[in-house]
Scaffold this active site. Structure first.
Site, PDB file in Angstrom:
ATOM      1  N   ASN A  12      14.595  19.633 -30.454  1.00  0.00           N
ATOM      2  CA  ASN A  12      14.680  21.080 -30.230  1.00  0.00           C
ATOM      3  C   ASN A  12      15.915  21.552 -30.975  1.00  0.00           C
ATOM      4  OD1 ASN A  12      14.968  23.681 -29.351  1.00  0.00           O
ATOM      5  ND2 ASN A  12      15.409  23.163 -27.213  1.00  0.00           N
ATOM      6  N   LYS A  14      16.976  24.424 -31.343  1.00  0.00           N
ATOM      7  CA  LYS A  14      17.578  25.645 -30.782  1.00  0.00           C
ATOM      8  C   LYS A  14      17.901  26.606 -31.921  1.00  0.00           C
ATOM      9  CE  LYS A  14      19.038  22.951 -26.837  1.00  0.00           C
ATOM     10  NZ  LYS A  14      19.968  22.741 -25.731  1.00  0.00           N
ATOM     11  N   HIS A  98      12.121  26.730 -21.550  1.00  0.00           N
ATOM     12  CA  HIS A  98      13.387  25.986 -21.667  1.00  0.00           C
ATOM     13  C   HIS A  98      14.422  26.640 -20.746  1.00  0.00           C
ATOM     14  CE1 HIS A  98      17.115  24.397 -23.302  1.00  0.00           C
ATOM     15  NE2 HIS A  98      16.390  23.407 -23.775  1.00  0.00           N
ATOM     16  N   GLU A 100      17.360  27.445 -21.124  1.00  0.00           N
ATOM     17  CA  GLU A 100      18.141  28.521 -21.743  1.00  0.00           C
ATOM     18  C   GLU A 100      17.376  29.838 -21.717  1.00  0.00           C
ATOM     19  OE1 GLU A 100      19.019  26.323 -25.314  1.00  0.00           O
ATOM     20  OE2 GLU A 100      20.277  24.982 -24.109  1.00  0.00           O
ATOM     21  N   GLU A 169      14.551  18.439 -17.869  1.00  0.00           N
ATOM     22  CA  GLU A 169      15.873  18.611 -18.468  1.00  0.00           C
ATOM     23  C   GLU A 169      16.832  19.153 -17.405  1.00  0.00           C
ATOM     24  OE1 GLU A 169      15.595  19.088 -23.013  1.00  0.00           O
ATOM     25  OE2 GLU A 169      15.300  21.062 -22.154  1.00  0.00           O
ATOM     26  N   GLY A 175      23.639  19.570 -23.392  1.00  0.00           N
ATOM     27  CA  GLY A 175      24.769  19.927 -24.239  1.00  0.00           C
ATOM     28  C   GLY A 175      26.118  19.593 -23.644  1.00  0.00           C
ATOM     29  N   SER A 211      21.387  15.590 -23.379  1.00  0.00           N
ATOM     30  CA  SER A 211      22.357  14.668 -23.980  1.00  0.00           C
ATOM     31  C   SER A 211      21.763  13.306 -24.333  1.00  0.00           C
ATOM     32  CB  SER A 211      23.585  14.509 -23.074  1.00  0.00           C
ATOM     33  OG  SER A 211      24.255  15.751 -22.911  1.00  0.00           O
TER      34      SER A 211
HETATM   35  P1  13P Z   1      21.082  18.302 -25.803  1.00  0.00           P
HETATM   36  O1  13P Z   1      20.308  17.089 -26.275  1.00  0.00           O
HETATM   37  O2  13P Z   1      21.920  18.926 -26.879  1.00  0.00           O
HETATM   38  O3  13P Z   1      21.806  18.047 -24.524  1.00  0.00           O
HETATM   39  O4  13P Z   1      19.962  19.430 -25.479  1.00  0.00           O
HETATM   40  C1  13P Z   1      18.893  19.097 -24.655  1.00  0.00           C
HETATM   41  C2  13P Z   1      17.919  20.199 -24.712  1.00  0.00           C
HETATM   42  O5  13P Z   1      18.124  21.256 -24.157  1.00  0.00           O
HETATM   43  C3  13P Z   1      16.670  19.984 -25.477  1.00  0.00           C
HETATM   44  O6  13P Z   1      15.739  20.985 -25.222  1.00  0.00           O
END
Ligand code: 13P
Length: 249
Positions: A12, A14, A98, A100, A169, A175, A211
């Site tokens: 992803n 982002k 997601h 976010e 997640e 992150g 992560s």
């Molecule tokens: P990270 O791998 O950067 O922690 O992000 C995970 C994520 O949100 C994937 O959709």
């Protein structure tokens, strides 16, 4: 290890990338894709780069996806992108809900399930994201929160569930560099698996995200109900992402 469900390692991106950076990253993935072995490899890119991903990845074993989808077919929905538009670019996957988007755009679990249904209607595979916050976990509410997030998705029924992917997640692991331990992740995956099984979809794949990196991927993939990974930061570096893929192979 014999794992009945085909493993899936999905990046992803982002809101990262540029034409130049993507060209290098996508080229690196195509060059190293065989390291994924029998696991599937995919990237979910920002909308403007779907055409670039399609051009770079067509004919390779790496598939591409989007990070969001509209529930509407067409019309006065400024800024939205429909399922048919994604299908036009031969998109295989679309992230739905997601954390976010749930947190920053107020997406409800009902809306997320409607997005999954819109994707399925166009022949795309939704990757429905669920996960608890740290305060949910500390309060002992992780399963309750995830159960609520899953409920409208489970209501889509066995046939739909068999054609989608769930991604667990934990928000506190995204992150932050703080991965759930394999045992913590497996416990939630088993909880999700039980819910899917009750709805006739025991073989639906469940990815872990938060992560994930090459250094922790093998231990996560060794868990019986972890069928792959949804990878943020580490998917922006071809070598690191391919090392995760190799761990899934
Ligand atoms: P990270 O791998 O950067 O922690 O992000 C995970 C994520 O949100 C994937 O959709």
């Amino acid at each position: 290890m014999n794992h009945a469900r085909t493993r899936l390692v999905m990046g992803n991106w982002k809101m990262h990338g540029s034409l130049a950076d993507n060209a290098a990253l996508l080229g690196g993935l195509v060059a190293g894709a065989q390291r994924a072995g029998s696991a599937q490899l995919a990237v979910c890119v920002p909308f403007p780069y779907l055409a670039q991903a399609r051009q770079a990845l067509s004919g390779s074993t790496v598939s591409w996806g989007a990070q969001d989808i509209s529930v509407h077919d067409r019309g006065a929905y400024t800024g939205e992108v429909s399922a048919a538009m994604l299908a036009d670019f031969e998109v295989s996957w679309v992230l739905c809900g997601h954390s976010e988007r749930r947190a920053m755009h107020g997406e409800s679990s009902a809306l997320v399930a409607a997005k999954a249904a819109a994707a399925l209607g166009a022949g795309l595979t939704p990757v429905v994201c669920v996960g608890e916050t740290l305060s949910d976990r500390d309060a002992g509410d992780a399963e309750c929160v995830i159960g609520d997030q899953l409920e409208p998705v489970l209501a889509l029924g066995a046939e739909s569930l068999s054609r989608l992917v769930i991604a667990y997640e934990p928000v506190w692991a995204i992150g932050t560099g703080r991965t759930a331990t394999p045992e913590q992740a497996q416990a939630v995956h088993a909880f999700i698996r039980a819910a899917l099984t009750r709805h006739g979809a025991a073989q639906t794949r469940i990815l872990y995200g938060g992560s994930v990196k090459a250094a922790n991927a093998s231990d996560l993939f060794a868990q019986p109900d972890i069928d792959g990974a949804l990878v943020g930061g580490a998917s922006l570096v071809a070598e690191e992402f391919l090392n995760i893929a190799a761990a899934a192979a």
